[in-house]
Design a protein around this motif. Sequence first.
Motif, PDB file in Angstrom:
ATOM      1  N   SER A  56      45.238  49.301  34.455  1.00 15.23           N
ATOM      2  CA  SER A  56      45.324  49.156  33.614  1.00 15.23           C
ATOM      3  C   SER A  56      43.968  48.725  32.513  1.00 15.23           C
ATOM      4  CB  SER A  56      46.487  47.765  32.659  1.00 15.23           C
ATOM      5  OG  SER A  56      46.016  46.690  33.056  1.00 15.23           O
ATOM      6  N   ALA A  59      41.855  51.979  33.170  1.00  8.93           N
ATOM      7  CA  ALA A  59      42.247  52.975  32.703  1.00  8.93           C
ATOM      8  C   ALA A  59      41.256  52.933  31.036  1.00  8.93           C
ATOM      9  CB  ALA A  59      43.846  52.780  32.394  1.00  8.93           C
ATOM     10  N   PRO A  63      39.272  56.273  31.470  1.00  8.97           N
ATOM     11  CA  PRO A  63      41.042  56.461  30.409  1.00  8.97           C
ATOM     12  C   PRO A  63      40.563  58.444  32.000  1.00  8.97           C
ATOM     13  CG  PRO A  63      39.578  56.455  29.064  1.00  8.97           C
ATOM     14  CD  PRO A  63      38.374  56.693  30.253  1.00  8.97           C
ATOM     15  N   THR A  64      39.962  58.468  32.502  1.00  5.91           N
ATOM     16  CA  THR A  64      40.663  60.163  33.680  1.00  5.91           C
ATOM     17  C   THR A  64      41.223  59.361  34.527  1.00  5.91           C
ATOM     18  OG1 THR A  64      38.531  61.379  32.128  1.00  5.91           O
ATOM     19  CG2 THR A  64      39.700  61.860  34.196  1.00  5.91           C
ATOM     20  N   GLY A  66      41.820  56.255  35.338  1.00  2.00           N
ATOM     21  CA  GLY A  66      43.182  55.957  35.173  1.00  2.00           C
ATOM     22  C   GLY A  66      44.702  56.460  35.303  1.00  2.00           C
ATOM     23  N   SER A  67      44.457  57.229  34.993  1.00  2.00           N
ATOM     24  CA  SER A  67      45.842  58.353  34.591  1.00  2.00           C
ATOM     25  C   SER A  67      46.181  58.238  35.937  1.00  2.00           C
ATOM     26  CB  SER A  67      45.017  59.256  33.501  1.00  2.00           C
ATOM     27  OG  SER A  67      44.850  60.119  34.461  1.00  2.00           O
ATOM     28  N   LEU A  68      45.447  58.926  36.983  1.00  2.00           N
ATOM     29  CA  LEU A  68      44.975  58.893  38.399  1.00  2.00           C
ATOM     30  C   LEU A  68      45.829  58.816  39.013  1.00  2.00           C
ATOM     31  CD1 LEU A  68      41.844  61.164  39.064  1.00  2.00           C
ATOM     32  CD2 LEU A  68      44.286  61.772  39.448  1.00  2.00           C
ATOM     33  N   SER A  70      47.433  56.004  38.013  1.00  2.00           N
ATOM     34  CA  SER A  70      48.578  55.261  37.900  1.00  2.00           C
ATOM     35  C   SER A  70      49.728  55.489  38.619  1.00  2.00           C
ATOM     36  CB  SER A  70      49.272  56.233  36.076  1.00  2.00           C
ATOM     37  OG  SER A  70      49.168  57.666  36.603  1.00  2.00           O
TER      38      SER A  70
END
Length: 110
Positions: A56, A59, A63-64, A66-68, A70
Amino acid sequence: MKDKTLAIVAYCTIIGWIIAYVKYKETPERSPLVRYHLAQALGVFIAGIAISIIVSIVARIIPTLGSLLSVAGLLPLILLIFGIITASNEAQRPVPVIGKAFENKFSFLN
């Protein structure tokens, strides 16, 4: 409950861990199998919380990425499944990757 059942229940959510811990403490003959899997399961839960916090934070910063990352949230679930399989075989093997770190920790389980 049988030792094998308590060892498996320890991996089924935090509430399952608490139930297994209470039953473990109530029994006069404390099984080393149950103690081992209680420690492993608690280690996986703690690592899962740490992974969640790290993902978190990353992320929020990137942000990019962070999505990977997750997908890393699935690691604790996979480790719990490995732990359940090991407990159902009545073996005392550490869960992959992080299990060795939690083998002789948590002295309150003794």
